[in-house]
Design a protein around this motif. Structure first.
Motif, PDB file in Angstrom:
ATOM      1  N   LYS A  26      16.366   2.801 -38.475  1.00 33.91           N
ATOM      2  CA  LYS A  26      16.045   2.328 -37.122  1.00 33.91           C
ATOM      3  C   LYS A  26      17.207   2.491 -36.159  1.00 33.91           C
ATOM      4  O   LYS A  26      17.011   2.725 -34.961  1.00 33.91           O
ATOM      5  CB  LYS A  26      15.593   0.859 -37.173  1.00 33.91           C
ATOM      6  CG  LYS A  26      14.089   0.726 -37.339  1.00 33.91           C
ATOM      7  CD  LYS A  26      13.665  -0.736 -37.462  1.00 33.91           C
ATOM      8  CE  LYS A  26      12.204  -0.816 -37.926  1.00 33.91           C
ATOM      9  NZ  LYS A  26      11.838  -2.151 -38.411  1.00 33.91           N
ATOM     10  N   LYS A  64      13.641  18.814 -27.709  1.00 36.52           N
ATOM     11  CA  LYS A  64      12.517  18.023 -28.190  1.00 36.52           C
ATOM     12  C   LYS A  64      12.505  18.021 -29.717  1.00 36.52           C
ATOM     13  O   LYS A  64      12.783  19.016 -30.360  1.00 36.52           O
ATOM     14  CB  LYS A  64      11.192  18.595 -27.651  1.00 36.52           C
ATOM     15  CG  LYS A  64      10.037  17.628 -27.798  1.00 36.52           C
ATOM     16  CD  LYS A  64       9.164  17.569 -26.545  1.00 36.52           C
ATOM     17  CE  LYS A  64       8.146  16.457 -26.666  1.00 36.52           C
ATOM     18  NZ  LYS A  64       8.770  15.128 -26.593  1.00 36.52           N
ATOM     19  N   ILE A  79      16.908   5.964 -35.032  1.00 40.39           N
ATOM     20  CA  ILE A  79      15.780   6.146 -34.107  1.00 40.39           C
ATOM     21  C   ILE A  79      16.177   5.649 -32.714  1.00 40.39           C
ATOM     22  O   ILE A  79      15.896   6.292 -31.709  1.00 40.39           O
ATOM     23  CB  ILE A  79      14.525   5.414 -34.632  1.00 40.39           C
ATOM     24  CG1 ILE A  79      14.012   6.114 -35.903  1.00 40.39           C
ATOM     25  CG2 ILE A  79      13.433   5.376 -33.569  1.00 40.39           C
ATOM     26  CD1 ILE A  79      12.853   5.403 -36.580  1.00 40.39           C
ATOM     27  N   LYS A  80      16.863   4.516 -32.700  1.00 41.50           N
ATOM     28  CA  LYS A  80      17.326   3.970 -31.424  1.00 41.50           C
ATOM     29  C   LYS A  80      18.331   4.911 -30.754  1.00 41.50           C
ATOM     30  O   LYS A  80      18.250   5.184 -29.552  1.00 41.50           O
ATOM     31  CB  LYS A  80      17.969   2.596 -31.655  1.00 41.50           C
ATOM     32  CG  LYS A  80      18.292   1.862 -30.374  1.00 41.50           C
ATOM     33  CD  LYS A  80      18.920   0.497 -30.655  1.00 41.50           C
ATOM     34  CE  LYS A  80      19.394  -0.167 -29.369  1.00 41.50           C
ATOM     35  NZ  LYS A  80      20.683  -0.850 -29.523  1.00 41.50           N
ATOM     36  N   TYR A  83      11.260  12.822 -33.790  1.00 45.94           N
ATOM     37  CA  TYR A  83      12.218  12.101 -34.626  1.00 45.94           C
ATOM     38  C   TYR A  83      11.553  11.073 -35.531  1.00 45.94           C
ATOM     39  O   TYR A  83      11.982  10.858 -36.656  1.00 45.94           O
ATOM     40  CB  TYR A  83      13.274  11.425 -33.756  1.00 45.94           C
ATOM     41  CG  TYR A  83      14.555  11.173 -34.494  1.00 45.94           C
ATOM     42  CD1 TYR A  83      15.490  12.180 -34.639  1.00 45.94           C
ATOM     43  CD2 TYR A  83      14.815   9.937 -35.078  1.00 45.94           C
ATOM     44  CE1 TYR A  83      16.654  11.975 -35.351  1.00 45.94           C
ATOM     45  CE2 TYR A  83      15.984   9.716 -35.790  1.00 45.94           C
ATOM     46  CZ  TYR A  83      16.899  10.744 -35.915  1.00 45.94           C
ATOM     47  OH  TYR A  83      18.048  10.534 -36.634  1.00 45.94           O
ATOM     48  N   LYS A  84      10.502  10.464 -35.013  1.00 44.92           N
ATOM     49  CA  LYS A  84       9.783   9.451 -35.791  1.00 44.92           C
ATOM     50  C   LYS A  84       9.277  10.041 -37.116  1.00 44.92           C
ATOM     51  O   LYS A  84       9.503   9.479 -38.188  1.00 44.92           O
ATOM     52  CB  LYS A  84       8.595   8.921 -34.968  1.00 44.92           C
ATOM     53  CG  LYS A  84       8.927   7.681 -34.159  1.00 44.92           C
ATOM     54  CD  LYS A  84       8.543   6.417 -34.933  1.00 44.92           C
ATOM     55  CE  LYS A  84       8.982   5.162 -34.175  1.00 44.92           C
ATOM     56  NZ  LYS A  84       8.608   3.933 -34.867  1.00 44.92           N
ATOM     57  N   HIS A 115      18.572   8.061 -31.104  1.00 43.28           N
ATOM     58  CA  HIS A 115      17.842   9.227 -30.619  1.00 43.28           C
ATOM     59  C   HIS A 115      17.135   8.917 -29.304  1.00 43.28           C
ATOM     60  O   HIS A 115      17.156   9.725 -28.373  1.00 43.28           O
ATOM     61  CB  HIS A 115      16.829   9.692 -31.667  1.00 43.28           C
ATOM     62  CG  HIS A 115      15.995  10.853 -31.208  1.00 43.28           C
ATOM     63  ND1 HIS A 115      14.696  10.698 -30.790  1.00 43.28           N
ATOM     64  CD2 HIS A 115      16.280  12.166 -31.066  1.00 43.28           C
ATOM     65  CE1 HIS A 115      14.221  11.893 -30.434  1.00 43.28           C
ATOM     66  NE2 HIS A 115      15.159  12.799 -30.599  1.00 43.28           N
ATOM     67  N   ARG A 116      16.537   7.736 -29.246  1.00 45.05           N
ATOM     68  CA  ARG A 116      15.839   7.328 -28.030  1.00 45.05           C
ATOM     69  C   ARG A 116      16.812   7.243 -26.854  1.00 45.05           C
ATOM     70  O   ARG A 116      16.485   7.618 -25.726  1.00 45.05           O
ATOM     71  CB  ARG A 116      15.167   5.971 -28.267  1.00 45.05           C
ATOM     72  CG  ARG A 116      14.082   5.627 -27.267  1.00 45.05           C
ATOM     73  CD  ARG A 116      13.313   4.381 -27.661  1.00 45.05           C
ATOM     74  NE  ARG A 116      14.177   3.279 -28.028  1.00 45.05           N
ATOM     75  CZ  ARG A 116      14.137   2.624 -29.192  1.00 45.05           C
ATOM     76  NH1 ARG A 116      13.255   2.953 -30.113  1.00 45.05           N
ATOM     77  NH2 ARG A 116      14.967   1.627 -29.436  1.00 45.05           N
ATOM     78  N   GLU A 117      18.019   6.786 -27.137  1.00 46.19           N
ATOM     79  CA  GLU A 117      19.048   6.649 -26.089  1.00 46.19           C
ATOM     80  C   GLU A 117      19.817   7.943 -25.838  1.00 46.19           C
ATOM     81  O   GLU A 117      20.798   7.963 -25.095  1.00 46.19           O
ATOM     82  CB  GLU A 117      20.030   5.534 -26.480  1.00 46.19           C
ATOM     83  CG  GLU A 117      19.400   4.148 -26.466  1.00 46.19           C
ATOM     84  CD  GLU A 117      20.337   3.096 -27.061  1.00 46.19           C
ATOM     85  OE1 GLU A 117      21.342   3.466 -27.705  1.00 46.19           O
ATOM     86  OE2 GLU A 117      20.045   1.897 -26.891  1.00 46.19           O
ATOM     87  N   LYS A 118      19.398   8.997 -26.498  1.00 46.51           N
ATOM     88  CA  LYS A 118      20.049  10.308 -26.365  1.00 46.51           C
ATOM     89  C   LYS A 118      21.543  10.241 -26.687  1.00 46.51           C
ATOM     90  O   LYS A 118      22.370  10.851 -26.000  1.00 46.51           O
ATOM     91  CB  LYS A 118      19.822  10.886 -24.962  1.00 46.51           C
ATOM     92  CG  LYS A 118      18.364  11.251 -24.675  1.00 46.51           C
ATOM     93  CD  LYS A 118      18.230  11.918 -23.316  1.00 46.51           C
ATOM     94  CE  LYS A 118      16.775  12.000 -22.856  1.00 46.51           C
ATOM     95  NZ  LYS A 118      15.876  12.716 -23.760  1.00 46.51           N
TER      96      LYS A 118
END
Lengths: 186, 186
Positions: free
Chosen positions: B85, B170, B88-89, B173-174, B91-94
Motif C-alpha cells: 500500500k 501510464k 500504491i500511495k 499499478y493496482k 505511485h498515486r502521488e507520482k
DNA sequence: CTTGTTTTTTACTTATTAGTAAGTATATTT
DNA sequence: AAATATACTTACTAATAAGTAAAAAACAAG
C-alpha cells in the motif's frame, strides 16, 4: 565514425551508469579523455544531446541482440538467460543498467531523452512479455499471472537489484538471478 | 521541534523523491518555503546533512510501522499488504520511494548517508524475509526459493516499478501490485 | 603548395551551486 | 530591564556547471 566521439559515448555511458546523469559533467569526460571541455561540446552540443544519444545507442544494441538471437534460433530459455547475463555482467562491473540509471532522473531529462527512454523500456517489456508468452505456450515456462505482469516483475527485479547491490555492497547476485529463472520452471 | 525544520525535511524528501538527490538544490527549498537559502543551512548545515536526516526519518517511520502492525496483531498477509500500500500511495502521488530515489546516486552520497541507506535496505529486507518465512511456515504464503531471495525479488520489483511507472507514464499499478501478492498465494 | 574541411583548443560568459560570516529581529530567561 | 539564546536575513565567496565564439591545428584533396 570518429574515435573521439565513440570514446565520449562510451565514457558518458559509464559515468551515467556509475554516478548518475545529474552527477557527471563534461569536465569528467574531457579530463578523463585528455581533451578539452569544448571538444565534447563539438560532438554533443548539449548534455541532453549526449544523454539521448546514449539511450539511442542502447536501443540499437538491444535490437541487434534480439536479431542475433533470432537468427541463431535461441529458444526461450536461452533468450531469457541472455538478458539475465547482461545484468550479471553489469553487477560484476559495478554498474547499474541504462534504464535503472536514467529512470530515477526522468523528470530532469530533456524531452527527447525521455521519449527514447520510454521507447527503450516499452521495447524490452514487449519483447519480454512475448517471450514469456511463447515459452509458456510451449510449456517451458510456468507462471500464474499475465505475461505482461510477469515481464514487469522480472524486469523490475533486474533493474532494482543492481541498485540494491550497490547499496548493500555485497550480494550473491548469481544465486539471486538464478532464483528469478527458477521461479519460471514448470 | 521547529516547524520550519519539519517543512524542510518534508519538502526535501518530496524533491528527492521526484527530482532526485543530485537535481534538487537548497534554492528549491528556500524559494518554495519563502525563506532564505541561509535559513536552510541553519537547520541542515550541509546537503549531506539533510540527506542523512531524511533517510533517518524514514528508518524511524518504518520501525514505527512495524511496531504498530505487531501491536495490532496484523497477520502476514496484512503486513505484506501494508508494504504494498505504501507503494500504491507513492505511485498515486507520482513519487518514487526513498530507497529507489537515493540508491542510484549512492556513489555520490556522503558516507553517513550511504551508511543509513544501507541500514534501511537491510532492515526492510530482513523484515520482509522473516515475514515471508513465517507466512510460509503457517501455510499462508507459497514460494519455491529461499525467503531471502524472495524478499529481494519482491522489494526490487516494488522499488523499480515506481521508476518504470514514471517512465511509461501510464501503468495499471493496482493490478501490477496485485500480481505480486497473487504470486504468493498457495 | 594551397584551398577547404574537420577537429580541437583558447578563452571566455553566464548561471547555479553549496556554503559562510556577520548582522538583525524575536522570544525566553535571569 | 538586561542578558542570552533562537531563528532567521543580508550579503557575500568560491567552485563548478553548461555552453559559445573565434582562432589554431590537423588533415585531405586538387
Amino acid at each position: 565514425m570518429s574515435v573521439t566521439r565513440e570514446k565520449i559515448l562510451e565514457l558518458g555511458e559509464t559515468l551515467i551508469r556509475t554516478k548518475g546523469y545529474n552527477a557527471f559533467s563534461y569536465q569528467d569526460i574531457s579530463s578523463e579523455l585528455g581533451i578539452k571541455n569544448a571538444a565534447v561540446h563539438y560532438y554533443f552540443p548539449s548534455k541532453k544531446n549526449l544523454g539521448t544519444s546514449i539511450v539511442k545507442t542502447n536501443i540499437q544494441r538491444f535490437e541487434e541482440m534480439v536479431e542475433n538471437m533470432e537468427s541463431r534460433q535461441f529458444d526461450e530459455w536461452q533468450q531469457l538467460e541472455a538478458l539475465v547475463k547482461i545484468y550479471i555482467k553489469s553487477h560484476r562491473e559495478k554498474k547499474k543498467c541504462v534504464v535503472g540509471s536514467f529512470s530515477p532522473d526522468i523528470k530532469t531529462l530533456d524531452e527527447s531523452t525521455q521519449k527514447e527512454l520510454k521507447k527503450m523500456v516499452e521495447m524490452i517489456l514487449n519483447w519480454l512479455a512475448k517471450l514469456l508468452e511463447k515459452g509458456r505456450d510451449r510449456g517451458v515456462f510456468s507462471f500464474a499471472d499475465s505475461a505482461e505482469s510477469k515481464a514487469l516483475v522480472i524486469f523490475s527485479s533486474l533493474v532494482a537489484s543492481l541498485q540494491l547491490a550497490a547499496v548493500l555492497g555485497k550480494l550473491d547476485y548469481k544465486s539471486y538471478s538464478q532464483s528469478i529463472l527458477d521461479d519460471l520452471k514448470p
